[in-house]
Design an enzyme around this catalytic site. Structure first.
Site, PDB file in Angstrom:
ATOM      1  N   ASN A  78       0.819  -1.213   0.000  1.00 34.22           N
ATOM      2  CA  ASN A  78       0.000   0.000   0.000  1.00 34.22           C
ATOM      3  C   ASN A  78       0.850   1.258   0.000  1.00 34.22           C
ATOM      4  O   ASN A  78       1.933   1.291   0.560  1.00 34.22           O
ATOM      5  CB  ASN A  78      -0.976  -0.002   1.188  1.00 34.22           C
ATOM      6  CG  ASN A  78      -0.412   0.682   2.419  1.00 34.22           C
ATOM      7  OD1 ASN A  78      -0.465   1.912   2.541  1.00 34.22           O
ATOM      8  ND2 ASN A  78       0.162  -0.104   3.321  1.00 34.22           N
ATOM      9  N   PHE A  82      -1.640   8.260   4.230  1.00 36.86           N
ATOM     10  CA  PHE A  82      -2.375   8.914   5.330  1.00 36.86           C
ATOM     11  C   PHE A  82      -3.597   9.692   4.825  1.00 36.86           C
ATOM     12  O   PHE A  82      -3.804  10.854   5.176  1.00 36.86           O
ATOM     13  CB  PHE A  82      -1.476   9.887   6.116  1.00 36.86           C
ATOM     14  CG  PHE A  82      -0.366   9.265   6.907  1.00 36.86           C
ATOM     15  CD1 PHE A  82      -0.329   7.901   7.180  1.00 36.86           C
ATOM     16  CD2 PHE A  82       0.667  10.060   7.417  1.00 36.86           C
ATOM     17  CE1 PHE A  82       0.707   7.341   7.924  1.00 36.86           C
ATOM     18  CE2 PHE A  82       1.696   9.510   8.160  1.00 36.86           C
ATOM     19  CZ  PHE A  82       1.722   8.157   8.412  1.00 36.86           C
ATOM     20  N   SER A 141       5.717   5.054   8.623  1.00 33.93           N
ATOM     21  CA  SER A 141       5.063   4.766   7.346  1.00 33.93           C
ATOM     22  C   SER A 141       5.969   5.197   6.199  1.00 33.93           C
ATOM     23  O   SER A 141       6.517   6.295   6.234  1.00 33.93           O
ATOM     24  CB  SER A 141       3.736   5.509   7.256  1.00 33.93           C
ATOM     25  OG  SER A 141       2.800   4.910   8.109  1.00 33.93           O
ATOM     26  N   ASN A 143       5.076   6.028   3.257  1.00 31.47           N
ATOM     27  CA  ASN A 143       4.353   6.740   2.196  1.00 31.47           C
ATOM     28  C   ASN A 143       4.205   8.243   2.408  1.00 31.47           C
ATOM     29  O   ASN A 143       3.497   8.897   1.668  1.00 31.47           O
ATOM     30  CB  ASN A 143       2.981   6.103   2.001  1.00 31.47           C
ATOM     31  CG  ASN A 143       3.104   4.628   1.670  1.00 31.47           C
ATOM     32  OD1 ASN A 143       3.913   4.256   0.820  1.00 31.47           O
ATOM     33  ND2 ASN A 143       2.369   3.791   2.350  1.00 31.47           N
ATOM     34  N   THR A 144       4.845   8.786   3.443  1.00 32.57           N
ATOM     35  CA  THR A 144       4.931  10.240   3.610  1.00 32.57           C
ATOM     36  C   THR A 144       6.415  10.580   3.522  1.00 32.57           C
ATOM     37  O   THR A 144       7.188  10.144   4.375  1.00 32.57           O
ATOM     38  CB  THR A 144       4.340  10.683   4.971  1.00 32.57           C
ATOM     39  OG1 THR A 144       2.944  10.380   4.975  1.00 32.57           O
ATOM     40  CG2 THR A 144       4.538  12.185   5.195  1.00 32.57           C
ATOM     41  N   LYS A 181       5.680   3.940  17.048  1.00 33.03           N
ATOM     42  CA  LYS A 181       5.584   2.813  16.099  1.00 33.03           C
ATOM     43  C   LYS A 181       6.742   2.888  15.122  1.00 33.03           C
ATOM     44  O   LYS A 181       6.965   3.922  14.480  1.00 33.03           O
ATOM     45  CB  LYS A 181       4.259   2.850  15.355  1.00 33.03           C
ATOM     46  CG  LYS A 181       4.075   1.661  14.399  1.00 33.03           C
ATOM     47  CD  LYS A 181       2.642   1.518  13.961  1.00 33.03           C
ATOM     48  CE  LYS A 181       2.481   0.402  12.931  1.00 33.03           C
ATOM     49  NZ  LYS A 181       1.095   0.265  12.500  1.00 33.03           N
ATOM     50  N   ASN A 210       5.792  -1.491  11.494  1.00 38.83           N
ATOM     51  CA  ASN A 210       5.022  -1.022  10.345  1.00 38.83           C
ATOM     52  C   ASN A 210       5.366  -1.892   9.124  1.00 38.83           C
ATOM     53  O   ASN A 210       6.005  -2.932   9.254  1.00 38.83           O
ATOM     54  CB  ASN A 210       5.356   0.452  10.095  1.00 38.83           C
ATOM     55  CG  ASN A 210       4.161   1.233   9.587  1.00 38.83           C
ATOM     56  OD1 ASN A 210       3.531   0.806   8.622  1.00 38.83           O
ATOM     57  ND2 ASN A 210       3.847   2.351  10.208  1.00 38.83           N
TER      58      ASN A 210
END
Ligand code: FMN
Length: 306
Positions: A78, A82, A141, A143-144, A181, A210
């Site tokens: 994925n 966010f 994460s 994806n940022t 996390k 994660n």
């Protein structure tokens, strides 16, 4: 809410973070991003639900497609980025009386520059802390852009310190537990440094892990994997590293912090393996997608049966 499968599995109760968890199987962050469905999810048998990631500003996330299945690996890739309606809007939904234990996971708004990241996290922590059973600072994460760089201890120390302070101010009567996390892709020395920092700052726990940006060891065809593009990989390909990270953290911190283990767990045996390796609680996400709504109660029953 009426219990669909029953969340209290007798022998599976866990006392941690000052809370009484009906069972140790939680829903990991990223499923109920906007804190809409946590009560219904709890009624499926989850012992707790972590909502978010919520950011200070609402944002649409990445363009679609941004979520892919790799069925041969029972995995997902994925790059949601966010997508959420923002932490201010979530407050009203978290205020509602509820039975489910709810953790609130916060992250950085994409358009906010890295040097203003602390203010972004602090805004969300101040708003949401009073209504959270625990708060998680998500710095893992993929994806940022730049988010995972916040895991470096020189960046993490002021960030976590500021969030701790914001929680104390927003909730003076009840100390809100604070966890961080982390990614599975940290080097072992970085894991040790992070564990030491968590102790130094008096954090309550660590959530590991994660998704990974690695792509090795997959059964799916390379072309299929490539077609998905960038993003975090979750599910069984993450299992071994997630377990390894758990063991390393537990060895480093002894019994001083709560560890929530997440990554590739699909069965009660695997959940039990984590608990035996030092996890206080566990979480699932990808297996819930592949298996459906019966899974949380099956896992909780499986844990209680031993
Ligand atoms: C579609 C999707 C969205 C996710 N979104 C978030 C998120 O917003 N915040 C977060 O901390 N983790 C997020 N995660 C990571 C999961 O919480 C979990 O750490 C990871 O998927 C590993 O667990 P699993 O193998 O059981 O899926 C997401 C995972 C998936 C598959």
């Amino acid at each position: 809410m009426r219990r669909v499968f029953g969340r209290d599995e007798g022998g599976a109760r866990v006392r941690a973070l000052g809370l009484d968890f009906p069972n140790p199987i939680g829903l990991a962050a990223g499923f109920d991003k906007d804190a809409i469905g946590y009560e219904a999810l709890g009624a499926l048998g989850f012992g707790f639900v972590e909502v978010g990631t919520l950011t200070a500003e609402p944002q649409p996330g990445n363009p679609m497609p941004r979520l892919f299945r790799l069925p041969k690996d029972r995995a997902l890739i994925n790059r949601m980025g966010f997508n959420n309606r923002g932490s201010a809007e979530a407050v009203a939904r978290l205020k509602r009386p509820h039975e489910t234990i709810v953790g609130v996971n916060i992250g950085k708004t994409k358009v906010v520059p890295e040097e203003e990241a602390i203010g972004d996290y602090v805004a969300s922590a101040g708003r949401l802390g009073p209504f959270a059973d625990y708060v998680v600072v998500n710095v893992s994460s993929p994806n940022t852009p730049g988010l995972r760089d916040l895991q470096a201890t020189d960046k993490l120390r002021p960030l976590l310190g500021a969030v701790r302070e914001a929680l104390n101010e927003a909730s003076p009567a009840r100390r809100v537990p604070l966890l961080v996390k982390i990614a599975p892709d940290l080097a072992d020395e970085d894991l040790d440094a992070l564990a030491d920092l968590a102790l130094e700052l008096g954090l309550d726990g660590i959530i590991a892990t994660n998704t990974t940006i690695r792509r090795d060891g997959l059964r799916s065809d390379a072309s299929e994997v490539e077609r998905c593009g960038a993003g975090g990989l979750s599910g069984p390909p993450l299992r071994e590293r997630s377990l390894e990270v758990l063991k390393r953290l537990r060895a480093r911190i002894g019994d001083r912090l709560v560890l929530i283990s997440v990554g590739g767990i699909e069965t009660a045996e695997q959940a039990r393996e984590r608990i035996e390796a030092g996890a206080t609680l566990v979480q699932i996400y990808t297996a819930f997608i592949y298996e459906g709504p019966g899974l949380p109660s099956r896992l909780a029953k499986g844990i209680a049966a031993k």
